[in-house]
Motif scaffolding. Structure first.
Motif, PDB file in Angstrom:
ATOM      1  N   VAL A 159       0.830  -1.200   0.000  1.00 39.06           N
ATOM      2  CA  VAL A 159       0.000   0.000   0.000  1.00 39.06           C
ATOM      3  C   VAL A 159       0.870   1.258   0.000  1.00 39.06           C
ATOM      4  O   VAL A 159       0.604   2.213  -0.745  1.00 39.06           O
ATOM      5  N   VAL A 160       1.919   1.261   0.816  1.00 38.14           N
ATOM      6  CA  VAL A 160       2.804   2.430   0.897  1.00 38.14           C
ATOM      7  C   VAL A 160       3.497   2.683  -0.439  1.00 38.14           C
ATOM      8  O   VAL A 160       3.562   3.821  -0.921  1.00 38.14           O
ATOM      9  N   VAL A 161       4.013   1.610  -1.065  1.00 40.09           N
ATOM     10  CA  VAL A 161       4.714   1.760  -2.346  1.00 40.09           C
ATOM     11  C   VAL A 161       3.749   2.220  -3.434  1.00 40.09           C
ATOM     12  O   VAL A 161       4.078   3.093  -4.253  1.00 40.09           O
ATOM     13  N   ALA A 162       2.541   1.645  -3.449  1.00 44.90           N
ATOM     14  CA  ALA A 162       1.545   2.050  -4.447  1.00 44.90           C
ATOM     15  C   ALA A 162       1.183   3.522  -4.285  1.00 44.90           C
ATOM     16  O   ALA A 162       1.086   4.265  -5.272  1.00 44.90           O
ATOM     17  N   PHE A 163       0.994   3.958  -3.042  1.00 42.83           N
ATOM     18  CA  PHE A 163       0.682   5.370  -2.785  1.00 42.83           C
ATOM     19  C   PHE A 163       1.828   6.259  -3.253  1.00 42.83           C
ATOM     20  O   PHE A 163       1.604   7.301  -3.879  1.00 42.83           O
ATOM     21  N   MET A 164       3.061   5.838  -2.962  1.00 41.22           N
ATOM     22  CA  MET A 164       4.216   6.649  -3.343  1.00 41.22           C
ATOM     23  C   MET A 164       4.322   6.777  -4.862  1.00 41.22           C
ATOM     24  O   MET A 164       4.574   7.870  -5.385  1.00 41.22           O
ATOM     25  N   LEU A 165       4.103   5.675  -5.591  1.00 42.00           N
ATOM     26  CA  LEU A 165       4.276   5.689  -7.040  1.00 42.00           C
ATOM     27  C   LEU A 165       3.183   6.463  -7.765  1.00 42.00           C
ATOM     28  O   LEU A 165       3.432   7.080  -8.803  1.00 42.00           O
ATOM     29  N   PHE A 166       1.966   6.418  -7.234  1.00 45.42           N
ATOM     30  CA  PHE A 166       0.837   6.989  -7.960  1.00 45.42           C
ATOM     31  C   PHE A 166       0.277   8.276  -7.344  1.00 45.42           C
ATOM     32  O   PHE A 166      -0.544   8.941  -7.967  1.00 45.42           O
ATOM     33  N   ARG A 167       0.705   8.627  -6.127  1.00 56.68           N
ATOM     34  CA  ARG A 167       0.115   9.788  -5.473  1.00 56.68           C
ATOM     35  C   ARG A 167       1.119  10.804  -4.965  1.00 56.68           C
ATOM     36  O   ARG A 167       0.730  11.790  -4.337  1.00 56.68           O
ATOM     37  N   THR A 168       2.403  10.583  -5.213  1.00 60.71           N
ATOM     38  CA  THR A 168       3.405  11.550  -4.775  1.00 60.71           C
ATOM     39  C   THR A 168       4.213  12.038  -5.975  1.00 60.71           C
ATOM     40  O   THR A 168       4.350  11.329  -6.982  1.00 60.71           O
ATOM     41  N   SER A 169       4.761  13.234  -5.855  1.00 64.63           N
ATOM     42  CA  SER A 169       5.548  13.793  -6.955  1.00 64.63           C
ATOM     43  C   SER A 169       6.805  12.975  -7.201  1.00 64.63           C
ATOM     44  O   SER A 169       7.228  12.798  -8.354  1.00 64.63           O
ATOM     45  N   PHE A 170       7.393  12.455  -6.122  1.00 61.19           N
ATOM     46  CA  PHE A 170       8.588  11.619  -6.298  1.00 61.19           C
ATOM     47  C   PHE A 170       8.256  10.361  -7.094  1.00 61.19           C
ATOM     48  O   PHE A 170       8.986   9.993  -8.016  1.00 61.19           O
ATOM     49  N   GLY A 171       7.172   9.692  -6.730  1.00 59.64           N
ATOM     50  CA  GLY A 171       6.788   8.468  -7.427  1.00 59.64           C
ATOM     51  C   GLY A 171       6.468   8.720  -8.895  1.00 59.64           C
ATOM     52  O   GLY A 171       6.886   7.960  -9.775  1.00 59.64           O
ATOM     53  N   LEU A 172       5.723   9.777  -9.162  1.00 62.17           N
ATOM     54  CA  LEU A 172       5.383  10.112 -10.542  1.00 62.17           C
ATOM     55  C   LEU A 172       6.634  10.479 -11.341  1.00 62.17           C
ATOM     56  O   LEU A 172       6.764  10.114 -12.518  1.00 62.17           O
ATOM     57  N   SER A 173       7.564  11.183 -10.705  1.00 56.43           N
ATOM     58  CA  SER A 173       8.811  11.542 -11.377  1.00 56.43           C
ATOM     59  C   SER A 173       9.650  10.306 -11.661  1.00 56.43           C
ATOM     60  O   SER A 173      10.272  10.180 -12.722  1.00 56.43           O
ATOM     61  N   LEU A 174       9.661   9.369 -10.705  1.00 60.10           N
ATOM     62  CA  LEU A 174      10.420   8.129 -10.887  1.00 60.10           C
ATOM     63  C   LEU A 174       9.872   7.330 -12.063  1.00 60.10           C
ATOM     64  O   LEU A 174      10.635   6.837 -12.909  1.00 60.10           O
ATOM     65  N   ARG A 175       8.556   7.217 -12.143  1.00 64.61           N
ATOM     66  CA  ARG A 175       7.942   6.478 -13.251  1.00 64.61           C
ATOM     67  C   ARG A 175       8.202   7.174 -14.584  1.00 64.61           C
ATOM     68  O   ARG A 175       8.490   6.529 -15.596  1.00 64.61           O
ATOM     69  N   ALA A 176       8.113   8.491 -14.586  1.00 66.50           N
ATOM     70  CA  ALA A 176       8.337   9.239 -15.825  1.00 66.50           C
ATOM     71  C   ALA A 176       9.771   9.090 -16.299  1.00 66.50           C
ATOM     72  O   ALA A 176      10.038   8.854 -17.487  1.00 66.50           O
ATOM     73  N   ALA A 177      10.728   9.196 -15.370  1.00 61.54           N
ATOM     74  CA  ALA A 177      12.137   9.069 -15.735  1.00 61.54           C
ATOM     75  C   ALA A 177      12.444   7.669 -16.236  1.00 61.54           C
ATOM     76  O   ALA A 177      13.249   7.480 -17.155  1.00 61.54           O
ATOM     77  N   GLY A 178      11.799   6.678 -15.645  1.00 58.81           N
ATOM     78  CA  GLY A 178      12.024   5.310 -16.075  1.00 58.81           C
ATOM     79  C   GLY A 178      11.486   5.033 -17.460  1.00 58.81           C
ATOM     80  O   GLY A 178      12.063   4.244 -18.221  1.00 58.81           O
ATOM     81  N   GLN A 179      10.401   5.696 -17.824  1.00 56.70           N
ATOM     82  CA  GLN A 179       9.810   5.474 -19.146  1.00 56.70           C
ATOM     83  C   GLN A 179      10.571   6.222 -20.237  1.00 56.70           C
ATOM     84  O   GLN A 179      10.777   5.707 -21.332  1.00 56.70           O
ATOM     85  N   ASN A 180      10.977   7.465 -19.944  1.00 50.61           N
ATOM     86  CA  ASN A 180      11.739   8.234 -20.925  1.00 50.61           C
ATOM     87  C   ASN A 180      12.481   9.343 -20.188  1.00 50.61           C
ATOM     88  O   ASN A 180      11.906  10.382 -19.864  1.00 50.61           O
ATOM     89  N   ARG A 181      13.751   9.093 -19.937  1.00 53.19           N
ATOM     90  CA  ARG A 181      14.526  10.034 -19.131  1.00 53.19           C
ATOM     91  C   ARG A 181      14.689  11.385 -19.805  1.00 53.19           C
ATOM     92  O   ARG A 181      14.623  12.441 -19.188  1.00 53.19           O
ATOM     93  N   ARG A 182      14.897  11.371 -21.114  1.00 54.49           N
ATOM     94  CA  ARG A 182      15.092  12.614 -21.860  1.00 54.49           C
ATOM     95  C   ARG A 182      13.824  13.460 -21.843  1.00 54.49           C
ATOM     96  O   ARG A 182      13.878  14.668 -21.585  1.00 54.49           O
ATOM     97  N   ALA A 183      12.682  12.820 -22.136  1.00 53.68           N
ATOM     98  CA  ALA A 183      11.408  13.550 -22.131  1.00 53.68           C
ATOM     99  C   ALA A 183      11.099  14.074 -20.734  1.00 53.68           C
ATOM    100  O   ALA A 183      10.582  15.191 -20.578  1.00 53.68           O
ATOM    101  N   SER A 184      11.431  13.307 -19.702  1.00 53.89           N
ATOM    102  CA  SER A 184      11.185  13.752 -18.326  1.00 53.89           C
ATOM    103  C   SER A 184      12.025  14.964 -17.994  1.00 53.89           C
ATOM    104  O   SER A 184      11.567  15.915 -17.349  1.00 53.89           O
ATOM    105  N   PHE A 185      13.285  14.957 -18.462  1.00 54.84           N
ATOM    106  CA  PHE A 185      14.173  16.094 -18.215  1.00 54.84           C
ATOM    107  C   PHE A 185      13.624  17.351 -18.889  1.00 54.84           C
ATOM    108  O   PHE A 185      13.608  18.434 -18.311  1.00 54.84           O
ATOM    109  N   LEU A 186      13.155  17.191 -20.115  1.00 56.69           N
ATOM    110  CA  LEU A 186      12.611  18.346 -20.857  1.00 56.69           C
ATOM    111  C   LEU A 186      11.302  18.832 -20.228  1.00 56.69           C
ATOM    112  O   LEU A 186      10.945  19.998 -20.359  1.00 56.69           O
ATOM    113  N   ALA A 187      10.627  17.929 -19.509  1.00 54.08           N
ATOM    114  CA  ALA A 187       9.372  18.305 -18.850  1.00 54.08           C
ATOM    115  C   ALA A 187       9.612  18.913 -17.453  1.00 54.08           C
ATOM    116  O   ALA A 187       8.679  19.294 -16.773  1.00 54.08           O
TER     117      ALA A 187
END
Length: 206
Positions: free
Chosen positions: A176-204
């Motif tokens: 539950v804690v990990v799911a909340f972190m990944l989907f409801r916190t800025s750190f989790g969302l940033s981690l997922r975005a960087a993992g999917q496309n680091r360059r696009a995340s940097f530009l964003a």
């Protein structure tokens, strides 16, 4: 059919769930514990694997081939160290837990240094460090004369309430804690975005 295919394409975890259910039924057919009995018997082991899997998932989510092959060695070494500290007593349980956590953090920092500073590929760096830990484990195993965990910790790992293993409680809590972190916190969302496309995340702006 296209609607079902579209739904499945956005929820790949369904295939893991389906595979788990197939294995559950197969275990039921090959054992004499009943459908729920076979599930609960394996739930204790699955809880440990789920906790480890959550940590590995965060590593993989970071992208760029991130993976940690030192995990089994860290777990084994932490077990030897903690059981030596506990020595069959509840009095030193929290010290043993703290030392185990610090051990994991220490190995994680070494892994990070090897990957980020020395530029060693994650799969090679973590495997090499795992082999170093294995050597330390062999030394511990040769010197260890007794294996006595804390009764409280042993109870958490082995006991159950209404047939449900107690170890499932912290495992579900971590999930539950990990799911909340990944989907409801800025750190989790940033981690997922960087993992999917680091360059696009940097530009964003990540």
């Amino acid at each position: 059919m296209s609607t079902v295919g579209s739904w499945l394409s956005t929820r790949p975890w369904v295939w893991s769930l389906f595979g788990s259910m197939v294995m559950w039924v197969m275990v039921f057919l090959l054992s004499s514990h009943g459908l729920m009995g076979s599930l609960l018997i394996n739930a204790g082991t699955a809880a440990f694997l789920a906790i480890v899997g959550l940590g590995q998932m965060l590593t993989i989510t970071s992208g760029q081939g991130g993976i940690d092959l030192s995990i089994p060695y860290v777990m084994t070494l932490a077990a030897y160290v903690s059981i030596t500290i506990m020595n069959g007593s509840n009095a030193h349980l929290w010290v043993a837990v703290a030392v185990s956590i610090l051990l994991g953090i220490g190995v994680g920092l070494i892994n990070s240094f090897s990957i980020l500073v020395l530029r060693i590929p994650p799969i090679i760096a973590t495997l090499a460090i795992g082999f170093v830990l294995e050597s330390i484990i062999i030394v511990f195993a040769g010197q260890q004369t007794s294996f006595l965990p804390s009764p409280l910790l042993e109870g958490l790992a082995q006991n159950s309430v209404l047939g449900i293993p107690l170890i499932l409680v912290p495992a579900c809590g971590f999930a539950v804690v990990v799911a909340f972190m990944l989907f409801r916190t800025s750190f989790g969302l940033s981690l997922r975005a960087a993992g999917q496309n680091r360059r696009a995340s940097f530009l964003a702006g990540v």
